[in-house]
Design a protein around this motif. Structure first.
Motif, PDB file in Angstrom:
ATOM      1  N   ASN A 124       0.859  -1.182   0.000  1.00  0.00           N
ATOM      2  CA  ASN A 124       0.000   0.000   0.000  1.00  0.00           C
ATOM      3  C   ASN A 124       0.893   1.229   0.000  1.00  0.00           C
ATOM      4  O   ASN A 124       1.785   1.365   0.836  1.00  0.00           O
ATOM      5  CB  ASN A 124      -0.897   0.004   1.240  1.00  0.00           C
ATOM      6  CG  ASN A 124      -1.501   1.377   1.518  1.00  0.00           C
ATOM      7  OD1 ASN A 124      -2.121   1.981   0.651  1.00  0.00           O
ATOM      8  ND2 ASN A 124      -1.280   1.878   2.732  1.00  0.00           N
ATOM      9  N   HIS A 125       0.666   2.104  -0.953  1.00  0.00           N
ATOM     10  CA  HIS A 125       1.390   3.379  -1.040  1.00  0.00           C
ATOM     11  C   HIS A 125       2.903   3.184  -1.021  1.00  0.00           C
ATOM     12  O   HIS A 125       3.642   3.935  -0.369  1.00  0.00           O
ATOM     13  CB  HIS A 125       0.958   4.321   0.092  1.00  0.00           C
ATOM     14  CG  HIS A 125       1.056   5.773  -0.302  1.00  0.00           C
ATOM     15  ND1 HIS A 125       1.824   6.673   0.395  1.00  0.00           N
ATOM     16  CD2 HIS A 125       0.507   6.466  -1.324  1.00  0.00           C
ATOM     17  CE1 HIS A 125       1.738   7.860  -0.176  1.00  0.00           C
ATOM     18  NE2 HIS A 125       0.933   7.760  -1.222  1.00  0.00           N
ATOM     19  N   GLY A 126       3.357   2.162  -1.724  1.00  0.00           N
ATOM     20  CA  GLY A 126       4.778   1.945  -1.873  1.00  0.00           C
ATOM     21  C   GLY A 126       5.456   1.286  -0.687  1.00  0.00           C
ATOM     22  O   GLY A 126       6.691   1.264  -0.615  1.00  0.00           O
ATOM     23  N   GLU A 127       4.677   0.724   0.262  1.00  0.00           N
ATOM     24  CA  GLU A 127       5.240   0.072   1.437  1.00  0.00           C
ATOM     25  C   GLU A 127       4.529  -1.259   1.669  1.00  0.00           C
ATOM     26  O   GLU A 127       3.368  -1.434   1.295  1.00  0.00           O
ATOM     27  CB  GLU A 127       5.086   0.947   2.676  1.00  0.00           C
ATOM     28  CG  GLU A 127       5.854   2.258   2.599  1.00  0.00           C
ATOM     29  CD  GLU A 127       5.675   3.104   3.844  1.00  0.00           C
ATOM     30  OE1 GLU A 127       6.654   3.344   4.557  1.00  0.00           O
ATOM     31  OE2 GLU A 127       4.529   3.532   4.094  1.00  0.00           O
ATOM     32  N   PRO A 128       5.195  -2.216   2.326  1.00  0.00           N
ATOM     33  CA  PRO A 128       4.579  -3.521   2.568  1.00  0.00           C
ATOM     34  C   PRO A 128       3.345  -3.424   3.462  1.00  0.00           C
ATOM     35  O   PRO A 128       3.301  -2.625   4.406  1.00  0.00           O
ATOM     36  CB  PRO A 128       5.686  -4.316   3.275  1.00  0.00           C
ATOM     37  CG  PRO A 128       6.961  -3.634   2.867  1.00  0.00           C
ATOM     38  CD  PRO A 128       6.612  -2.182   2.735  1.00  0.00           C
ATOM     39  N   LEU A 129       2.356  -4.246   3.167  1.00  0.00           N
ATOM     40  CA  LEU A 129       1.170  -4.336   4.017  1.00  0.00           C
ATOM     41  C   LEU A 129       1.403  -5.221   5.237  1.00  0.00           C
ATOM     42  O   LEU A 129       0.596  -5.205   6.170  1.00  0.00           O
ATOM     43  CB  LEU A 129      -0.013  -4.884   3.218  1.00  0.00           C
ATOM     44  CG  LEU A 129      -0.812  -3.875   2.398  1.00  0.00           C
ATOM     45  CD1 LEU A 129      -1.742  -4.590   1.427  1.00  0.00           C
ATOM     46  CD2 LEU A 129      -1.606  -2.947   3.312  1.00  0.00           C
ATOM     47  N   ALA A 130       2.474  -5.988   5.236  1.00  0.00           N
ATOM     48  CA  ALA A 130       2.770  -6.861   6.367  1.00  0.00           C
ATOM     49  C   ALA A 130       4.030  -6.343   7.077  1.00  0.00           C
ATOM     50  O   ALA A 130       4.015  -5.261   7.643  1.00  0.00           O
ATOM     51  CB  ALA A 130       2.905  -8.306   5.909  1.00  0.00           C
ATOM     52  N   HIS A 131       5.107  -7.105   7.010  1.00  0.00           N
ATOM     53  CA  HIS A 131       6.320  -6.735   7.733  1.00  0.00           C
ATOM     54  C   HIS A 131       7.086  -5.632   6.997  1.00  0.00           C
ATOM     55  O   HIS A 131       7.202  -5.667   5.779  1.00  0.00           O
ATOM     56  CB  HIS A 131       7.206  -7.978   7.898  1.00  0.00           C
ATOM     57  CG  HIS A 131       8.298  -7.809   8.889  1.00  0.00           C
ATOM     58  ND1 HIS A 131       9.445  -7.086   8.628  1.00  0.00           N
ATOM     59  CD2 HIS A 131       8.429  -8.273  10.161  1.00  0.00           C
ATOM     60  CE1 HIS A 131      10.231  -7.112   9.687  1.00  0.00           C
ATOM     61  NE2 HIS A 131       9.646  -7.826  10.633  1.00  0.00           N
ATOM     62  N   PRO A 132       7.658  -4.641   7.730  1.00  0.00           N
ATOM     63  CA  PRO A 132       8.391  -3.554   7.069  1.00  0.00           C
ATOM     64  C   PRO A 132       9.558  -4.021   6.208  1.00  0.00           C
ATOM     65  O   PRO A 132       9.897  -3.359   5.222  1.00  0.00           O
ATOM     66  CB  PRO A 132       8.908  -2.708   8.248  1.00  0.00           C
ATOM     67  CG  PRO A 132       8.001  -3.022   9.382  1.00  0.00           C
ATOM     68  CD  PRO A 132       7.547  -4.436   9.182  1.00  0.00           C
ATOM     69  N   ARG A 133      10.162  -5.156   6.558  1.00  0.00           N
ATOM     70  CA  ARG A 133      11.321  -5.630   5.826  1.00  0.00           C
ATOM     71  C   ARG A 133      10.942  -6.253   4.498  1.00  0.00           C
ATOM     72  O   ARG A 133      11.783  -6.462   3.633  1.00  0.00           O
ATOM     73  CB  ARG A 133      12.096  -6.632   6.698  1.00  0.00           C
ATOM     74  CG  ARG A 133      13.359  -7.207   6.111  1.00  0.00           C
ATOM     75  CD  ARG A 133      14.320  -6.136   5.632  1.00  0.00           C
ATOM     76  NE  ARG A 133      14.747  -5.216   6.680  1.00  0.00           N
ATOM     77  CZ  ARG A 133      15.361  -4.078   6.450  1.00  0.00           C
ATOM     78  NH1 ARG A 133      15.623  -3.690   5.202  1.00  0.00           N
ATOM     79  NH2 ARG A 133      15.712  -3.291   7.455  1.00  0.00           N
ATOM     80  N   GLY A 134       9.675  -6.568   4.275  1.00  0.00           N
ATOM     81  CA  GLY A 134       9.241  -7.221   3.052  1.00  0.00           C
ATOM     82  C   GLY A 134       9.341  -8.722   3.200  1.00  0.00           C
ATOM     83  O   GLY A 134       8.503  -9.355   3.817  1.00  0.00           O
ATOM     84  N   ALA A 135      10.406  -9.335   2.659  1.00  0.00           N
ATOM     85  CA  ALA A 135      10.594 -10.788   2.742  1.00  0.00           C
ATOM     86  C   ALA A 135      12.091 -11.078   2.787  1.00  0.00           C
ATOM     87  O   ALA A 135      12.919 -10.169   2.863  1.00  0.00           O
ATOM     88  CB  ALA A 135       9.932 -11.480   1.556  1.00  0.00           C
ATOM     89  N   ASN A 136      12.435 -12.369   2.803  1.00  0.00           N
ATOM     90  CA  ASN A 136      13.834 -12.805   2.809  1.00  0.00           C
ATOM     91  C   ASN A 136      14.547 -12.343   4.078  1.00  0.00           C
ATOM     92  O   ASN A 136      15.618 -11.748   4.024  1.00  0.00           O
ATOM     93  CB  ASN A 136      14.552 -12.296   1.551  1.00  0.00           C
ATOM     94  CG  ASN A 136      15.906 -12.948   1.344  1.00  0.00           C
ATOM     95  OD1 ASN A 136      16.173 -14.028   1.862  1.00  0.00           O
ATOM     96  ND2 ASN A 136      16.767 -12.284   0.565  1.00  0.00           N
ATOM     97  N   PHE A 137      13.957 -12.622   5.248  1.00  0.00           N
ATOM     98  CA  PHE A 137      14.545 -12.166   6.509  1.00  0.00           C
ATOM     99  C   PHE A 137      14.181 -13.109   7.660  1.00  0.00           C
ATOM    100  O   PHE A 137      13.229 -13.874   7.602  1.00  0.00           O
ATOM    101  CB  PHE A 137      14.058 -10.756   6.853  1.00  0.00           C
ATOM    102  CG  PHE A 137      12.601 -10.697   7.250  1.00  0.00           C
ATOM    103  CD1 PHE A 137      12.212 -10.911   8.571  1.00  0.00           C
ATOM    104  CD2 PHE A 137      11.614 -10.446   6.309  1.00  0.00           C
ATOM    105  CE1 PHE A 137      10.872 -10.870   8.935  1.00  0.00           C
ATOM    106  CE2 PHE A 137      10.281 -10.415   6.666  1.00  0.00           C
ATOM    107  CZ  PHE A 137       9.906 -10.624   7.986  1.00  0.00           C
ATOM    108  N   ARG A 138      14.975 -13.000   8.721  1.00  0.00           N
ATOM    109  CA  ARG A 138      14.673 -13.535  10.050  1.00  0.00           C
ATOM    110  C   ARG A 138      14.852 -12.403  11.040  1.00  0.00           C
ATOM    111  O   ARG A 138      15.778 -11.593  10.900  1.00  0.00           O
ATOM    112  CB  ARG A 138      15.613 -14.683  10.429  1.00  0.00           C
ATOM    113  CG  ARG A 138      15.607 -15.868   9.488  1.00  0.00           C
ATOM    114  CD  ARG A 138      16.567 -16.952   9.997  1.00  0.00           C
ATOM    115  NE  ARG A 138      16.774 -17.984   8.999  1.00  0.00           N
ATOM    116  CZ  ARG A 138      16.007 -19.066   8.870  1.00  0.00           C
ATOM    117  NH1 ARG A 138      14.978 -19.230   9.695  1.00  0.00           N
ATOM    118  NH2 ARG A 138      16.265 -19.968   7.940  1.00  0.00           N
TER     119      ARG A 138
END
Length: 543
Positions: A412-426
């Motif tokens: 939404n509006h250029g940012e993730p709707l879930a986690h701020p990091r997006g994906a590929n993280f722990r």
């Protein structure tokens, strides 16, 4: 146009509620983790069976009593008008038999200094805002706030704003000279409480699904968006259905005949449904589903898809009934269990795509896209009243929230709707909060291992705005692939709340951040700050 429609609907609701003539027994308010954790002894007590996962809450019953108690705690004894307004009361406060109204000026002033790294700048925030709340009878409640902001932030936030065109979670930003950021922020929410079983909310706000600090399903990180929310509760079952109108500044509207014309941000839609079941006073289990789609794609204008309008059906069969659906679909589970009288464990599992054979083969199949969360939280730790804590572990496999095009990905509006990091993280997160009289203390620590794309732009799965059609390797994918990053973050704050009615507080804070990037110099930031602040909005700078 969207703002005009929203304003008209709000006005209609207000006029329709003017005939109600009962005392207010319901309120709404934007969600904030730091504020909501003060209700933990009610929400997560083994003596209650409340639905805790769908936020913002509608404050009724015990939650409303606690909200009133917090807003009037430890009053300053004075008959002086100025002293009462400064320490105890709203600036404007009206309480009648059939309605209530309040309004406040919200200053948000902060100054600090960057103590580490090569860019030792002076940081500051100059925010001026207001909030207003209205209730009519015991059915209708309205809340709004607005802020005009200018500020200078640490370099890593500055870089984020320059790269994405938004302040984190706060919408479009103007980048001015000398690192100054200029932006506006507004929230509005109108709720009608039809009965103990059904409520409807029209809002320009955020939502959060889950019991943790983060959410892998739907979080309050991205900017506000216009949405309609229906909430129904029967017995131990609560059902929430949300339809959202969102902006997409990464895919602006373009006229092929005049590419230079300013036609505004792109538009995308979302439908989110959450079914929560309180099996016992201790155990709750929830099912989540979400779908996002573009208002316009390569085939032309599409608009709102009325196939997703029905609030009480599963979206997956509807979406799959379109044999060539361009939409992005997610399924998820959310659960919590109250292990002790003051300690709960919680978790989430989000599924984007799944192939059972490849999933259990443990071969790094790119199209097994999922994320998970597990955490523990508690209140009154070690018998100390108002000492609350949370510990949480989050992960998302590469490519989890990507789609073949960013116009329909989970953003939404250029940012993730879930986690701020997006994906590929722990990620590991720990938070402790303590309140004593009008003093608030908070301490947060976070570690994040994530992978970013290399200089040639190869899609390593962390940037959710990349197309999953550009995945370089179908097999052998793992969390942290690409350019390896290790992020260490710590934040400590101490505040004295001058007026809890509008959270006016003197605040002292220190934030330290290290980002170690493979084959690059470590990014360092350490900011000490002091401020006179008055805000219920969340600032997520821990990314």
């Amino acid at each position: 146009m969207n703002r005009k429609i929203t304003t008209g609907l709000l006005a209609t609701f207000l006029l329709s509620g003017s005939l109600i003539s009962l005392r207010a027994q319901v309120q709404n308010h934007p969600y904030s983790f730091q504020q909501t954790q003060k209700y933990s002894d009610i929400l997560y007590s083994t003596d209650t069976r409340l639905h805790t996962s769908s936020k913002p809450f509608l404050y009724k019953g015990r939650l409303l009593d606690r909200r009133d108690s917090l807003a009037s705690a430890n009053p300053t004894e004075s008959q002086n008008w100025f002293m009462r307004k400064l320490f105890n009361e709203h600036l404007v406060q009206v309480e009648k038999e059939d309605h209530t109204f309040y309004m406040d000026f919200l200053p948000d002033f902060q100054i600090g200094s960057e103590l580490m790294g090569t860019d030792k700048r002076t940081t500051w925030l100059n925010g001026r805002g207001f909030q207003a709340g209205l209730t009519i009878g015991d059915k209708l409640t309205f809340y709004t706030n607005f802020f005009e902001n200018q500020g200078v932030y640490p370099k890593y936030i500055d870089d984020y704003a320059l790269a994405n065109g938004v302040m984190p979670g706060h919408g479009t930003v103007k980048n001015q000279s000398k690192n100054v950021k200029d932006w506006m922020y507004a929230t509005a929410s109108l709720t009608y409480d039809f009965s103990p079983y059904f409520q409807t909310t029209l809002a320009y706000d955020k939502n959060h699904i889950g019991d943790g600090y983060r959410s892998m399903l739907l979080s309050d990180f991205s900017g506000n968006y216009t949405h309609l929310k229906l909430t129904g509760t029967i017995g131990n079952v609560q059902y929430t259905s949300i339809w959202a109108y969102m902006l997409d500044q990464k895919n602006p509207r373009i006229d092929p005949a005049d590419p230079a014309a300013r036609l505004g941000d792109g538009i995308k839609w979302g439908a989110f449904q959450y079914l929560d079941y309180n099996a016992t006073n201790r155990l709750s289990v929830g099912f989540f589903q979400a779908i996002t789609w573009a208002n316009e794609n390569e085939a032309g204008h599409r608009g709102f898809d009325f196939n997703y309008l029905n609030p009480v059906i599963f979206l997956r069969p509807v979406e799959s009934n379109n044999s060539s659906s361009p939409d992005k679909m997610f399924l998820g589970l959310n659960a919590k269990y109250k292990v002790l009288k003051n300690v709960s464990v919680y978790g989430q599992f989000l599924l984007g795509e799944f192939t059972a054979k490849e999933f259990f083969a443990n071969n790094g199949y790119a199209h097994n896209k999922w994320g998970a969360q597990i955490g523990v939280r508690g209140f009154d730790a070690f018998g100390v009243k108002n000492l609350n804590f949370l510990g949480e572990y989050n992960l998302a496999r590469p490519y989890t929230y990507q789609h073949f095009s960013s116009i329909s990905n989970y953003s939404n509006h250029g940012e993730p709707l879930a986690h701020p990091r997006g994906a590929n993280f722990r990620e590991l997160v720990g938070i402790a909060n303590y309140s004593w009289k009008r003093f608030d203390f908070s301490l947060q620590g976070m570690y994040n291992l994530f992978g970013t794309d290399p200089a040639d732009g190869s899609n390593m799965g962390g940037d959710i705005f990349q197309s999953y059609n550009t995945i370089p390797n179908v097999y052998g994918n793992k969390i942290g692939q690409g350019v390896k990053n290790n992020l260490y973050y710590a934040d400590a704050k101490a505040a004295y709340v001058l007026n809890p009615k509008y959270n006016l507080r003197l605040e002292l804070g220190y934030t330290q951040r290290y980002r170690k990037i493979e084959d690059q110099a470590t990014q360092k930031s350490g900011v000490i700050s002091v401020g006179l602040r008055s805000s219920f909005r969340s600032f997520y700078n821990d990314f």
